[in-house]
Design a protein around this motif. Sequence first.
Motif, short mmCIF file in Angstrom:
data_model
loop_
_atom_site.label_atom_id
_atom_site.label_comp_id
_atom_site.label_asym_id
_atom_site.label_seq_id
_atom_site.Cartn_x
_atom_site.Cartn_y
_atom_site.Cartn_z
N ASN A 3 106.32 45.19 3.12
CA ASN A 3 107.03 44.58 4.08
C ASN A 3 108.58 45.24 4.01
N LYS A 4 108.93 46.33 4.66
CA LYS A 4 110.15 46.86 4.51
C LYS A 4 111.15 46.45 5.56
N ARG A 5 112.39 46.15 4.92
CA ARG A 5 113.58 45.90 5.85
C ARG A 5 114.67 46.75 5.58
N LEU A 6 115.35 47.50 6.54
CA LEU A 6 116.54 48.08 6.54
C LEU A 6 117.51 47.37 5.89
N GLY A 20 122.98 54.47 1.43
CA GLY A 20 122.32 54.31 0.38
C GLY A 20 120.80 53.50 0.77
N GLY A 21 120.99 52.51 1.74
CA GLY A 21 120.26 51.72 2.17
C GLY A 21 119.16 52.49 3.15
N ILE A 22 119.68 53.30 4.10
CA ILE A 22 118.94 54.27 4.83
C ILE A 22 118.01 55.24 4.12
N PHE A 26 113.83 54.95 3.74
CA PHE A 26 113.14 56.29 4.28
C PHE A 26 112.58 56.93 3.03
N ASN A 27 112.86 56.71 1.62
CA ASN A 27 112.63 57.33 0.53
C ASN A 27 113.14 58.85 0.71
N TRP A 28 114.46 58.97 0.98
CA TRP A 28 115.33 60.15 0.94
C TRP A 28 116.33 60.24 -0.18
#
Length: 60
Positions: A3-6, A20-22, A26-28
Amino acid sequence: MENKRLCKSRNDRIIAGVCGGIAEYFNWDPTIVRLVFIFCGVGILAYIIAAVVMPDSPYL
C-alpha cells in the motif's frame, strides 16, 4: 500487495522533501524529478502547494 502513499521524503530532502517523495513513490532518481520541476515549467508554486498538501513520510 504493498500500500503506497505519496509522502514527502525524510531521507532525501533538500528543501521540503517533495521531489524526494515523488521519486520514492515512482522509484525514480530524485535528481531527475528536481530537474523536471525546475526546467519543465512545473514551478515554484506547484512545489509550495505540494509541500503544504503532502504529508510527511511515517518512515525514518
